[in-house]
Design a protein around this motif. Structure first.
Motif, PDB file in Angstrom:
ATOM      1  N   GLN A 188       9.088 -19.765  17.825  1.00 26.34           N
ATOM      2  CA  GLN A 188       8.948 -19.517  16.384  1.00 26.34           C
ATOM      3  C   GLN A 188       7.476 -19.451  15.972  1.00 26.34           C
ATOM      4  OE1 GLN A 188      10.740 -22.524  13.648  1.00 26.34           O
ATOM      5  NE2 GLN A 188       8.688 -22.454  12.748  1.00 26.34           N
ATOM      6  N   LYS A 189       6.691 -20.407  16.440  1.00 28.05           N
ATOM      7  CA  LYS A 189       5.286 -20.444  16.017  1.00 28.05           C
ATOM      8  C   LYS A 189       4.509 -19.259  16.581  1.00 28.05           C
ATOM      9  CE  LYS A 189       1.451 -23.503  15.143  1.00 28.05           C
ATOM     10  NZ  LYS A 189       1.122 -24.880  14.783  1.00 28.05           N
ATOM     11  N   GLU A 192       5.283 -16.333  14.462  1.00 27.73           N
ATOM     12  CA  GLU A 192       4.602 -16.393  13.164  1.00 27.73           C
ATOM     13  C   GLU A 192       3.146 -15.944  13.273  1.00 27.73           C
ATOM     14  OE1 GLU A 192       7.260 -20.003  11.165  1.00 27.73           O
ATOM     15  OE2 GLU A 192       5.341 -20.465  12.110  1.00 27.73           O
ATOM     16  N   ASN A 220      17.959 -22.707  13.311  1.00 28.32           N
ATOM     17  CA  ASN A 220      16.551 -22.596  12.925  1.00 28.32           C
ATOM     18  C   ASN A 220      16.421 -21.561  11.800  1.00 28.32           C
ATOM     19  OD1 ASN A 220      13.786 -22.043  12.696  1.00 28.32           O
ATOM     20  ND2 ASN A 220      13.409 -22.461  14.857  1.00 28.32           N
ATOM     21  N   ARG A 222      14.058 -21.151   9.636  1.00 25.00           N
ATOM     22  CA  ARG A 222      12.732 -20.540   9.517  1.00 25.00           C
ATOM     23  C   ARG A 222      12.616 -19.326  10.440  1.00 25.00           C
ATOM     24  NH1 ARG A 222       7.130 -23.802   8.664  1.00 25.00           N
ATOM     25  NH2 ARG A 222       5.660 -22.157   9.212  1.00 25.00           N
ATOM     26  N   PHE A 225      14.634 -16.476   8.870  1.00 23.05           N
ATOM     27  CA  PHE A 225      13.860 -15.810   7.815  1.00 23.05           C
ATOM     28  C   PHE A 225      12.775 -14.937   8.429  1.00 23.05           C
ATOM     29  CE2 PHE A 225      15.506 -18.854   4.611  1.00 23.05           C
ATOM     30  CZ  PHE A 225      15.717 -17.969   3.559  1.00 23.05           C
ATOM     31  N   GLY A 226      12.115 -15.451   9.474  1.00 24.01           N
ATOM     32  CA  GLY A 226      11.077 -14.671  10.144  1.00 24.01           C
ATOM     33  C   GLY A 226      11.630 -13.399  10.737  1.00 24.01           C
TER      34      GLY A 226
END
Length: 294
Positions: A188-189, A192, A220, A222, A225-226
């Motif tokens: 995820q990071k 981003e 997850n 987030r 959404f990503g």
């Protein structure tokens, strides 16, 4: 009124906190102050382990008098001990006396150049002094020695992000992903960071890693959404052809469906009325209908 616990119950409570690595400084301080301090002799040799535990807890709670009392007692019993020096360093750090703290950590490193704790505390001091460049340099040297310290890689990533050095931040996350490919937060990071860099190639990479994060952890939000934002961007302008746009539309629609489902199953009717997130997502869905390929 709550019952006053006896010294054995207090001792057992501190043991459990140590064994389970729970960070509850206030409770440790309270158990020591109210119960164990007056009957420390009953603990036998365990008293030294308890006093070390209490020192760290007292520093967390900024109870410097209690911390000083415990460190002084430990120093009398174990003069010149590396573990006591470490506590002195933490004590001086908490007081903002960084030169004295650094002196303690340097003494530790003179005896043990590979001491991870002392090196990490030196980096923490650089950050406290707002010497971010110095902290980055020290972290890079540290990671040459301790490449498997995942927390250090993450910290270095965050420091690079402060300077908007996205390429180096992304490199840190790639190292973490290679070390632990099943950690959805790493994917995820990394996604981003690539999303922030922008451009079609970076967005495609971001979409791929957001999708992997969703696969590894379907809860997850987030990452979902990503994935929705990244795939929507690709579907409405960055994809090279209609086939790729349609593919990205499907990614985005799937992510939107997951988000809507989770909102509807976890939020009350009143909460759903108050939020405009679902309305925005539904409007995005309307614009993501795949078109015929030409």
């Amino acid at each position: 009124m709550s019952r006053q616990i006896n010294w054995e119950e207090a001792r057992d409570a501190l043991r459990k906190i140590r064994e389970e690595q729970i960070r509850d400084g206030a409770r440790v301080v309270r158990l020591w102050k109210q119960v164990l301090a007056n009957c420390a002799h009953k603990l036998g040799d365990e008293v030294w382990t308890v006093q070390e535990q209490v020192t760290v807890a007292a520093l967390d709670c900024q109870n410097f008098d209690m911390a000083n009392e415990c460190i002084t007692s430990l120093n009398r019993k174990f003069p010149n001990s590396m573990r006591v020096r470490r506590l002195f360093g933490m004590y001086f750090e908490a007081l903002g006396r960084y030169e004295k703290a650094t002196e303690q950590y340097e003494k530790i490193l003179e005896e043990d150049s590979t001491n991870m704790f002392a090196r990490k505390r030196q980096i923490a001091i650089l950050k406290e002094k707002n010497d971010v460049l110095g902290a980055i340099e020290s972290l890079n040297k540290y990671l040459e020695m301790f490449m498997t310290d995942f927390d250090a890689w993450m910290e270095l990533c965050d420091l690079y992000l402060l300077f908007q050095d996205y390429n180096k931040a992304a490199f840190c996350m790639e190292e973490l992903i290679m070390s632990n490919p099943h950690n959805h937060l790493y994917h995820q990071k990394f996604a981003e960071i690539k999303y922030t860099q922008g451009g079609s190639e970076n967005l495609e990479t971001a979409r791929s890693y957001f999708a992997q994060a969703c696969k590894l952890n379907p809860n997850n939000m987030r990452a979902q959404f990503g994935l929705l934002l990244t795939a929507s961007n690709l579907a409405t302008g960055h994809s090279k052809n209609q086939k790729e746009k349609n593919s990205n539309s499907k990614y985005a629609v799937w992510a939107a469906e997951q988000i809507i489902d989770k909102y509807q199953t976890t939020q009350t009717e009143e909460q759903l009325k108050d939020t405009k997130v679902l309305d925005l997502i539904k409007k995005m869905q309307e614009n993501l209908v795949p078109q015929s390929e030409t």
